[in-house]
Design a protein around this motif. Sequence first.
Motif, PDB file in Angstrom:
ATOM      1  N   ALA A  87       0.824  -1.200   0.000  1.00 35.77           N
ATOM      2  CA  ALA A  87       0.000   0.000   0.000  1.00 35.77           C
ATOM      3  C   ALA A  87       0.864   1.259   0.000  1.00 35.77           C
ATOM      4  N   TYR A  88       1.948   1.212   0.741  1.00 34.95           N
ATOM      5  CA  TYR A  88       2.853   2.354   0.864  1.00 34.95           C
ATOM      6  C   TYR A  88       3.430   2.739  -0.495  1.00 34.95           C
ATOM      7  N   GLY A  89       3.809   1.712  -1.284  1.00 37.33           N
ATOM      8  CA  GLY A  89       4.418   1.970  -2.581  1.00 37.33           C
ATOM      9  C   GLY A  89       3.506   2.710  -3.529  1.00 37.33           C
ATOM     10  N   ALA A 127       2.500   7.353  -6.818  1.00 39.81           N
ATOM     11  CA  ALA A 127       1.443   8.206  -7.359  1.00 39.81           C
ATOM     12  C   ALA A 127       1.779   9.684  -7.156  1.00 39.81           C
ATOM     13  N   VAL A 128       2.270  10.037  -5.970  1.00 41.55           N
ATOM     14  CA  VAL A 128       2.640  11.432  -5.695  1.00 41.55           C
ATOM     15  C   VAL A 128       3.806  11.856  -6.578  1.00 41.55           C
ATOM     16  N   GLU A 172       8.353   6.153 -13.349  1.00 43.37           N
ATOM     17  CA  GLU A 172       7.308   6.137 -12.321  1.00 43.37           C
ATOM     18  C   GLU A 172       6.091   5.337 -12.751  1.00 43.37           C
ATOM     19  N   LEU A 173       5.730   5.393 -14.016  1.00 43.34           N
ATOM     20  CA  LEU A 173       4.611   4.574 -14.487  1.00 43.34           C
ATOM     21  C   LEU A 173       4.963   3.088 -14.440  1.00 43.34           C
ATOM     22  N   THR A 174       6.226   2.775 -14.695  1.00 43.74           N
ATOM     23  CA  THR A 174       6.661   1.374 -14.581  1.00 43.74           C
ATOM     24  C   THR A 174       6.539   0.897 -13.140  1.00 43.74           C
ATOM     25  N   LEU A 212      -5.541   3.893  -2.268  1.00 41.30           N
ATOM     26  CA  LEU A 212      -6.506   4.336  -3.268  1.00 41.30           C
ATOM     27  C   LEU A 212      -7.875   4.576  -2.635  1.00 41.30           C
ATOM     28  N   ALA A 213      -8.286   3.673  -1.753  1.00 39.19           N
ATOM     29  CA  ALA A 213      -9.570   3.851  -1.071  1.00 39.19           C
ATOM     30  C   ALA A 213      -9.542   5.099  -0.197  1.00 39.19           C
TER      31      ALA A 213
END
Length: 744
Positions: A444-446, A451-452, A486-488, A505-506
């Motif tokens: 979850a952390y990743g 994303a940021v 970053e997208l990878t 995400l939630a």
Amino acid sequence: MSGKGEKGDEDIELTPAGEEKKEPKQRKSSWAKLRHVDSFNAEAGRILSALQGHNTKKGWMTTVSLAFQTIGVVYGDIGTSPLYTFAGIFPEGIDQQEHLLGALSLILYSIILMPFCKYTFVVLNANDNGEGGTFALYSLLCRHIKMSLLPNQQPEDRELSNYKLETSSSQMKRAHYIRGKLENSQAAKVALFLFTILGVSMVMGDGILTPSIDEFSDAVVWISVAILFILFYAQRFGTDKVGFSFAPILTVWFLLLVGIGFYNLNRYGWSVLRAFNPYYMVAYFRGRAQQAWISLGGVVLSTTGTEAMFADLGHFSVRAIQLSFSCVVLPALLVAYCGQAAYLSQNPYDVLDTFYKSIPDPIYWPTFVVAVLAAIIASQAMISGVFSIITQSLSVGCFPRVKVVHTSEKYEGQVYIPDVNYIIMILCILVTIVFRSTDKIGHAYGIAVVAVMFISTCMVSLIMLVVWKTNILFIIFFFGLFAFIELTYLSSVLSKFVQGGYLPLAYAMVMMSIMGIWHYAYKKRYEFELKNKVSSDYIKQLARDPRINRVPGVGLLYSELVHGIPPIFPHFISSIPSVHSVLIFVSIKKLPICKIAPEERFLFRYVEPREYRMYRCIVRYGYMDVTGTNKEFEQQLLENLKDFIRNEYFMTHGRTAEDTTTGEGSSQISVVEEEIRFIERAVDEGIIYLLGETKVMAKQNASIFKKLVVDYIYTFLRNNFRQGETEMMVPHTRLLRVGMTFEI
């Protein structure tokens, strides 16, 4: 922003700078026309001699001192990433030496490219007068192009600081073209706003996950819960109480990382330094294929806390962060990871607890204690970052009102929000108890981290295009390189969606919904007032109406409107047919600017007829400004009103100080002083705050979804958070409220 002068003037490009600007032709006629349209505009467009924020040059001693402080505040998160990175990459152990070198190569180049090259030398420069973070990027864009959805596009809101003349170039023409396309696209404005609050929500999610992953203990979960409880309870005392202890502890931590790293390299072999050859990254993907792609989620953990370098910029300076990261943090991390890889080359099955097992026995317990302290400091930094973000969100109308406590008189940015603090504490404890695995929390952390990073890449690239007017080849290189990386990484961490990746995400969706709904109602309420504002004829009729009594004292009527009289005013008159002897329509504007100089804060003008003693006042605050007590506010407002009355006379009549010696000048000055004495007598009678209780409801024929959002969710948020008079510190003994309902 850009603008053209009167007919015959030169075409000029105006941008905040603080440099001399070329005087356009026909300045006097332009100035007069501007004042004729609105006296605010001229006052708002004044040129100041100094820049705002932290952009002033600092001496080397100051920079070195700030650099030392950054070690304790900024780098706690990224500094503790060696505790769990290799465990995230190889959760099932290391099967081949080449795979270890490939993973180490990925870690090394991830740190060098993203926190070092991207953030230290590019993103830090995209600050808003010294302030960093996602809102700072949004603020910088909205100051140069009309992309804001907030009601702050009047000249007195935009023209806040200095301007310079830029000559025509291909970069400027490209910037004008792109800016025109963006300003004319409502979809682009909405997308930018959503992108911004998504980044803000992800950073807040990072603040929830950081304490969980840093404080987690696989052996005793409830010990971690106890540490979390103590950590959050201590927030009320303020970061300044322990701030000076952070830097020495983290300095010792980084020294231990270097020492342990060199110890392991010397004992287990220096051959792992071959990982600096990028070939091993290619070989890693060839050898592990899909497993290599999946393991990128673990590699991302080596860069956690990178966003804190930008978000905490306002407390320090660009040079200080560049110096501390380049000279202390970067070398320590590179040596630490190389040392761990050297240890794993001889002990491949110790990967789940690499750091602690690689510590030399004589210093194991001292290192363990320092590691726990470093993890606590890392959590403190992210929690404080969340408080700052919430404060910024409040200032730009994107979050329900909550109590903000400034814990330091010296550092205005150090804030504590009790309600948010306890909500985050409960969420952190739930995450720790439910997940019970550092590996799952890491998934979850990743997602939150990457994303940021991607959002910052997109927004900085847009700033390069329309604000900096950078060479297009560099923009393509910057965006192409970091967006690809970053997208990878994002594709990898999203593959762990079911295993825990859904959490940020939630959380982000919940926070975005709250911020979006609140902002939507806030904007609609403002638009309603704008469309239904009272005409000037109404005020003239009111002045001649014998049924309206003048009550001794000063009335402060609050409104969102910058121009015109708010529709709540007739409701006051119909309910109580009286007006204070001095009435001031006050509009407090929270602008997407970090700080506004005191001399730019108050803007006044008369509401005709002048003899009726009614004034319009705009009070402007940046998202990092402190409002102060109601007593301080009243004193500042009234002193600025007096200055306005004096200055307005000189500007209107063209008088100078020498003119006051003549008979006519003395007569006019006596009129001005009489008006000021009248205001002082009214102040002695008392100051009353007039607030409108505006209730927002969906129209009868609105959709079910809109009724759900407005009538239930927004109303619930509004009823369960602080009200306006609490936020503005209005004393209840001097508050008069009138209710009003409007439909959207």
